[in-house]
Scaffold this active site. Sequence first.
Site: not given
Length: 388
Positions: A355, A357, A272
Amino acid sequence: MPLSDTIPALLVLADGTTYRGWSFGALGTTIGEVVFNTGMTGYQEVLTDPSYRGQIVIFTYPELGNTGVNSEDEESARPQVRGAIARNICQRPSNWRSTQSLPDYLKQQQIPGIYGIDTRSLTRKIRTLGAMNGGISTAILDEAELLEQVQAAPSMAGLNLVREVTTSTTYEWSNPTAPAWEFNQDAAANIGESFTVVALDFGVKRNILRRLASYGCRVIVVPADTSPEEILNYNPDGIFLSNGPGDPSAVTEGIETAKALLLSQKPIFGICMGHQILGHALGAETFKLKFGHRGLNQPAGLQQRIEITSQNHSFAIDPDSLPTAVVEVSHLNLNDLTVAGVRHKSLPIFSVQYHPEASPGPHDADYLFEQFVQSMQTARQAAIAKVK
């Protein structure tokens, strides 16, 4: 909630468009960039994601708050958004993990919200005209007065918001993904070694740190203004550049730090904001997207593999500015073909715009954490062989 107990609220956009609805959360006035998130779940993670600093979020899913809130789902110590916009609000959540209703939580955290408006119309306007500043107020119900405040607020372009969300002190993170939520039981078992990672905090999410810990990493989180010398004094096996809010080109100190860290030739992984800062450090430029990417189902890929990814960003790397002699595009956002990932051609350095995660979101991209660990493993083995 009985209609007699509702409090009127006003939403005004910078172009003069107005919406009247009802207040949920805190009373008062808030100004920020109005953006939309298309996820059907994970509103608490969105509200507490530091990448949303300075923004008012439209939730396109029609009802918000059904599962309440709980401390385990927070991505930072507090909500980071300036405000929230919803079609309908659930006042009485129904979930075994809930400890508080969403309206009560936002009221406690001093975050205003407005509901009861046509969020489909509002989202179409943002898609058509682009993200713009807006204001929510229960105190200023005169449209012209609130518009004046909105139009006086600074644009997101050029704003360095990292200093508002980065940690003030260095700390170590050791908590992995909780066993009940671990979707890759073999993560740490497949590694077999422990690696020290210094995470440069531009606004990091807790679940990113959990994934690194789940892969056996010792994670040292440092403030965004930490010098390259101090970072390298930890003798890290790898360096992680985190997500964060605002305009990456304005985070000049972080860009200079990343440039210096490139010279160490240590493995570097950015996501990001970290992806964008790494791009600048490599010589590329970034630009502001019309309305950004914010949702849980953004397709990314390049050749044979397509990942469904969780994304939240306003800016992207300009592909024409990439130094193609040293770096290549590894992923594209398949909705609009913007750059979604890059990697160095000769060094163990890579980054993605999304992202991995994915909290919330799909787990297609979790392999990137394993890839980072493998790059540290390879670098360690090469260093040992060099000494011999």
